[in-house]
Design an enzyme around this catalytic site. Sequence first.
Site: not given
Length: 376
Positions: A91, A153, A247, A257, A268
């Site tokens: 990523q 991430h 979200e 949050y 997972y």
Amino acid sequence: MMKRAFAKRVLAGAALLLLLTGFAGAQETSSTDKAYRITPVAEGLDHPWNLTFMPDGSILVVLLPGEIRVLHDGAMSEPVAGAPEVYFESQGGLFEVKLDPAFADNGYVYLSYAHGTPDANGTRVARARFDGKTLSDLEVIFDATPTKDTPVHYGGVMTFLPDDTLLIAVGDGFDYREDAQRLENSLGKIVRINRDGSIPADNPFVDKEGARPEIWSYGHRNPQGLLYDETSGRVYEHEHGPQGGDEINIIEAGKNYGWPVITWGIDYSGARISPFTEYDGMEQPLLHWTPSIAPCGFTIYHGSAFPEWDGDLFVGALAAKLVRRVDMEGGEVVGQEELFGELGKRIRNVTTGPDGYLYLVTDGEDGSILRVEPAE
């Protein structure tokens, strides 16, 4: 290296789970007659990630492997010279380019990207001057702390506030999710900095001992959308949950949050991450999706081409292979709609162009940029 291989296996498994669970069970959506047409703008792109519209009508196209190209009058340029070296793995790569609020005067652009090595990498933001062809005077203004050994991430999405400070979302690094609740690091946080990288004096944790002064909000997992809405004065953010629990949040300074203490998703492996979906002192999302749609790209539509969409939120979806329109009335969610599913493509980004049309970026080694126009 073992952690990196594990992270890749988990990501592959997660993608398979998302495809197998599909879209059934998501919140009820409405349908619409097809009142639009979709026109290709550019095709055959290597992992296109983001778009930036320039004052001269050209478009900066951001490619994850680390290239920026200029699309003008249907022609795509060679890679822009002077782009920073990025850590392109899984990523990781080049995420966004944002124009300085005073770009017309100073020529500054801001770039977010993954930087480092397999054993020590993280989210970085730099600024540089852009003359239409070349980036110059590149300077790093933010590095996420600490570095990590996972290529996942990162977050990396950005938005400017009316006071010209810059918000940057940083992911939790996957293996370091507990750090999202710890104020001594910048993982799983949204940070706020001045345009030169200095820290605003009114940040919420500036005077808190042991806390990183750049932190604006915390308890985030993997943010992939961040925007400021001038009409409402709200900051909206969306982030990937694990297996479920994606979200949309309304971000306010100093708020928690919840990740990973509260979540609407499971791990997972099928294991429970937390028994809590709410907890004292932690914010609830404006909206959440289970199963995951894998949200990516974010815009709030204001334009005359589609007046019925004015003020609505649009979220690209990788796993669901469509765009979610979130119908907003008076600051509240009153409905949702699935759009552009006929493409059958993973949607990496959705944004509003200065012409009032929506622009879509499809994911992968053969990605495209598409323009959504009224059917007539």
